[in-house]
Design a protein around this motif. Structure first.
Motif, PDB file in Angstrom:
ATOM      1  N   SER A 161       0.759  -1.285  -0.037  1.00 46.34           N
ATOM      2  CA  SER A 161      -0.094   0.095  -0.154  1.00 46.34           C
ATOM      3  C   SER A 161       0.741   1.054  -0.151  1.00 46.34           C
ATOM      4  O   SER A 161       2.063   1.174  -0.127  1.00 46.34           O
ATOM      5  N   GLU A 162       0.284   2.237  -0.079  1.00 46.33           N
ATOM      6  CA  GLU A 162       1.062   3.574  -0.095  1.00 46.33           C
ATOM      7  C   GLU A 162       2.185   3.641   1.152  1.00 46.33           C
ATOM      8  O   GLU A 162       3.064   4.290   1.043  1.00 46.33           O
ATOM      9  N   ASN A 163       1.685   3.022   2.355  1.00 50.94           N
ATOM     10  CA  ASN A 163       2.580   3.192   3.305  1.00 50.94           C
ATOM     11  C   ASN A 163       3.250   1.925   4.017  1.00 50.94           C
ATOM     12  O   ASN A 163       3.610   1.889   5.075  1.00 50.94           O
ATOM     13  N   SER A 164       3.114   0.873   3.158  1.00 52.45           N
ATOM     14  CA  SER A 164       3.707  -0.477   3.532  1.00 52.45           C
ATOM     15  C   SER A 164       4.303  -1.105   2.627  1.00 52.45           C
ATOM     16  O   SER A 164       3.982  -1.073   1.349  1.00 52.45           O
ATOM     17  N   PHE A 165       5.300  -2.079   2.841  1.00 50.32           N
ATOM     18  CA  PHE A 165       5.869  -2.776   1.850  1.00 50.32           C
ATOM     19  C   PHE A 165       6.283  -4.161   2.594  1.00 50.32           C
ATOM     20  O   PHE A 165       6.542  -4.376   3.872  1.00 50.32           O
ATOM     21  N   LYS A 166       6.706  -5.144   1.785  1.00 53.69           N
ATOM     22  CA  LYS A 166       7.066  -6.561   2.283  1.00 53.69           C
ATOM     23  C   LYS A 166       8.421  -6.635   2.385  1.00 53.69           C
ATOM     24  O   LYS A 166       9.347  -6.105   1.453  1.00 53.69           O
ATOM     25  N   PRO A 167       9.016  -7.276   3.443  1.00 55.98           N
ATOM     26  CA  PRO A 167      10.544  -7.233   3.471  1.00 55.98           C
ATOM     27  C   PRO A 167      11.126  -8.345   2.365  1.00 55.98           C
ATOM     28  O   PRO A 167      10.190  -9.278   1.765  1.00 55.98           O
ATOM     29  N   ILE A 168      12.294  -8.308   2.257  1.00 58.36           N
ATOM     30  CA  ILE A 168      12.768  -9.301   1.135  1.00 58.36           C
ATOM     31  C   ILE A 168      13.242 -10.640   1.788  1.00 58.36           C
ATOM     32  O   ILE A 168      13.719 -10.518   2.993  1.00 58.36           O
ATOM     33  N   ILE A 169      12.860 -11.840   1.413  1.00 53.91           N
ATOM     34  CA  ILE A 169      13.358 -13.118   1.889  1.00 53.91           C
ATOM     35  C   ILE A 169      14.808 -13.342   1.551  1.00 53.91           C
ATOM     36  O   ILE A 169      14.821 -13.480   0.301  1.00 53.91           O
ATOM     37  N   ALA A 170      15.621 -13.412   2.379  1.00 53.20           N
ATOM     38  CA  ALA A 170      17.086 -13.907   2.064  1.00 53.20           C
ATOM     39  C   ALA A 170      17.748 -14.808   3.166  1.00 53.20           C
ATOM     40  O   ALA A 170      17.687 -14.569   4.307  1.00 53.20           O
ATOM     41  N   HIS A 171      18.047 -16.183   2.483  1.00 54.38           N
ATOM     42  CA  HIS A 171      18.677 -17.003   3.408  1.00 54.38           C
ATOM     43  C   HIS A 171      17.808 -17.441   4.430  1.00 54.38           C
ATOM     44  O   HIS A 171      17.928 -17.917   5.637  1.00 54.38           O
ATOM     45  N   GLY A 172      16.347 -17.310   4.267  1.00 59.73           N
ATOM     46  CA  GLY A 172      15.203 -17.684   5.290  1.00 59.73           C
ATOM     47  C   GLY A 172      15.167 -16.426   6.295  1.00 59.73           C
ATOM     48  O   GLY A 172      14.193 -16.270   7.035  1.00 59.73           O
ATOM     49  N   LEU A 173      15.693 -15.392   6.130  1.00 55.09           N
ATOM     50  CA  LEU A 173      15.361 -14.081   6.967  1.00 55.09           C
ATOM     51  C   LEU A 173      14.508 -13.177   6.082  1.00 55.09           C
ATOM     52  O   LEU A 173      14.587 -13.038   4.944  1.00 55.09           O
ATOM     53  N   GLN A 174      13.712 -12.325   6.916  1.00 53.13           N
ATOM     54  CA  GLN A 174      13.126 -11.242   6.760  1.00 53.13           C
ATOM     55  C   GLN A 174      13.899  -9.957   6.541  1.00 53.13           C
ATOM     56  O   GLN A 174      14.312  -9.823   7.681  1.00 53.13           O
ATOM     57  N   ALA A 175      14.256  -9.388   5.665  1.00 56.00           N
ATOM     58  CA  ALA A 175      15.234  -8.390   5.600  1.00 56.00           C
ATOM     59  C   ALA A 175      14.634  -7.196   4.967  1.00 56.00           C
ATOM     60  O   ALA A 175      13.924  -7.276   4.137  1.00 56.00           O
ATOM     61  N   MET A 176      15.096  -5.968   5.390  1.00 55.67           N
ATOM     62  CA  MET A 176      14.889  -4.739   5.138  1.00 55.67           C
ATOM     63  C   MET A 176      16.317  -3.854   5.153  1.00 55.67           C
ATOM     64  O   MET A 176      16.737  -3.736   6.268  1.00 55.67           O
ATOM     65  N   SER A 177      16.398  -2.776   4.065  1.00 54.40           N
ATOM     66  CA  SER A 177      17.557  -2.050   4.275  1.00 54.40           C
ATOM     67  C   SER A 177      17.424  -0.843   3.274  1.00 54.40           C
ATOM     68  O   SER A 177      16.620  -0.887   2.181  1.00 54.40           O
ATOM     69  N   MET A 178      18.039   0.312   3.621  1.00 52.90           N
ATOM     70  CA  MET A 178      18.183   1.520   2.669  1.00 52.90           C
ATOM     71  C   MET A 178      18.552   0.866   1.365  1.00 52.90           C
ATOM     72  O   MET A 178      17.984   1.704   0.320  1.00 52.90           O
TER      73      MET A 178
END
Length: 267
Positions: free
Chosen positions: A66-83
Motif C-alpha cells: 500500500s502507500e505506506n507499507s511494503f514486504k521485506p525481502i526474503i534472503a537465506h530464510g530471513l526477512q530483511a529490509m535495508s536502505m
C-alpha cells in the motif's frame, strides 16, 4: 510493540570497522538456524551493507503493498529490509539527522514483518540520532555490543554500553571480533589486536562475553560474497560459535522478560 515482532535486539558498536554488520548477519542466521523466525533491519542509512551480505541482487526492490507499507525481502530464510533496497547504493545519502531518523522509522514501521520471534537491527556506529530514536520510540529487548580487543575499540564500546544503560536498554553482552589470528600456513596463533579486552569490558560493566571470533579470511570472504559463514559452512567452527551466541542472546532476552518490564522510554 512493532506489529509482527516479538523481540527487538539492537547490534551496535561504538566505532566502525569492528565487523558489526558481519556479526549481525551471522547472528541473525544463527538464530534462524536455532528454529526462530528472524528478521534483519539494516539501520545504517549512510552505509547499508546487509543487502550485499545476504546475497540480495543489486536493484532488488521490496513489494509495495500500500502507500505506506511494503514486504521485506526474503534472503537465506530471513526477512530483511535495508536502505540499499530503496535507493541506488552507489549514490551517497547526503542527509541531515532528522531525515535519517525519519528514514529509519519508516523502514522499521512500514515493513510488514511477518510473525517474527526476533528482529535484529544492525545499528550505525556511534551514539547518535538513530540510537536515541531507537531507544526512545521502540521497545528494545536488549542490545549486543560488538568490539575488537584493541584498546581504542574498547574505549568506544564502553560508550555504547553506557549509552544503552542511560536509556534503559538492557545490554545482553559483548561479542569480541578479530580476537585471534591463526596463520593458515603454519597454524601459529597471535592476538594481533590485543588479548582479553572483551572479558575485561564484560566484567567492568557486569555483563557477559557472548563469544569470541577469530580474525579469519573466510568470514570476510563469505560475508562479502552474500553467503555468511553460518550458511556457507553450517557445520564449521564459526557457525558453532555464532549459534552459541544466538542461544545466549535468546536466554538473555527471556531472562529480561521474566524479570518484568524495567525499560522506560522517553519521547
Amino acid at each position: 510493540m512493532i506489529e509482527g515482532v516479538k523481540h527487538i535486539v539492537a547490534v551496535a558498536s561504538g566505532k566502525g570497522g569492528v565487523g558489526k554488520s558481519t556479526v549481525t548477519a551471522n547472528l541473525a542466521l544463527a538464530m534462524a538456524a536455532e528454529g526462530y523466525r528472524v528478521g534483519l533491519l539494516d539501520a545504517d542509512i549512510y552505509g547499508p551493507s546487509q543487502a550485499q551480505m545476504l546475497g540480495i541482487a543489486a536493484g532488488t526492490r521490496p513489494e509495495v503493498v500500500s502507500e505506506n507499507s511494503f514486504k521485506p525481502i526474503i534472503a537465506h530464510g530471513l526477512q530483511a529490509m535495508s536502505m540499499a533496497l530503496m535507493v541506488d547504493v552507489n549514490e551517497p545519502m547526503v542527509w541531515r539527522g532528522p531525515m535519517v531518523t525519519g528514514a529509519f522509522q519508516q523502514l522499521l514501521n512500514q515493513t510488514l514483518w511477518d510473525d517474527l520471534d526476533y528482529l535484529f537491527i544492525d545499528m550505525p556506529p556511534g551514539t547518535g540520532d538513530i540510537q536515541l530514536t531507537l531507544a526512545q520510540k521502540v521497545p528494545v529487548s536488549g542490545a549486543v555490543i560488538v568490539t575488537t580487543p584493541q584498546d581504542i575499540a574498547l574505549l568506544d564500546a564502553r560508550k555504547g554500553i553506557e549509552m544503552f544503560r542511560k536509556v534503559n536498554v538492557p545490554v545482553l553482552g559483548v561479542v569480541e571480533n578479530m580476537s585471534l589470528h591463526i596463520c593458515s600456513n603454519c597454524g601459529h596463533s597471535e592476538p594481533i589486536f590485543g588479548a582479553g579486552g572483551g572479558e575485561r569490558i564484560a566484567a567492568q560493566y557486569d555483563t557477559r562475553l557472548l563469544g569470541q571470533l577469530p580474525l579469519q579470511l573466510s568470514i570476510r570472504e563469505q560475508a562479502d560474497g552474500g553467503r555468511p559463514s553460518v550458511v556457507a559452512e553450517p557445520d564449521g567452527g564459526i557457525a558453532a560459535t555464532f549459534r552459541e551466541v544466538a542461544r545466549a542472546v535468546a536466554a538473555g532476552v527471556e531472562s529480561q522478560r521474566e524479570e518484568g518490564p524495567s525499560i522506560s522510554f522517553g519521547e
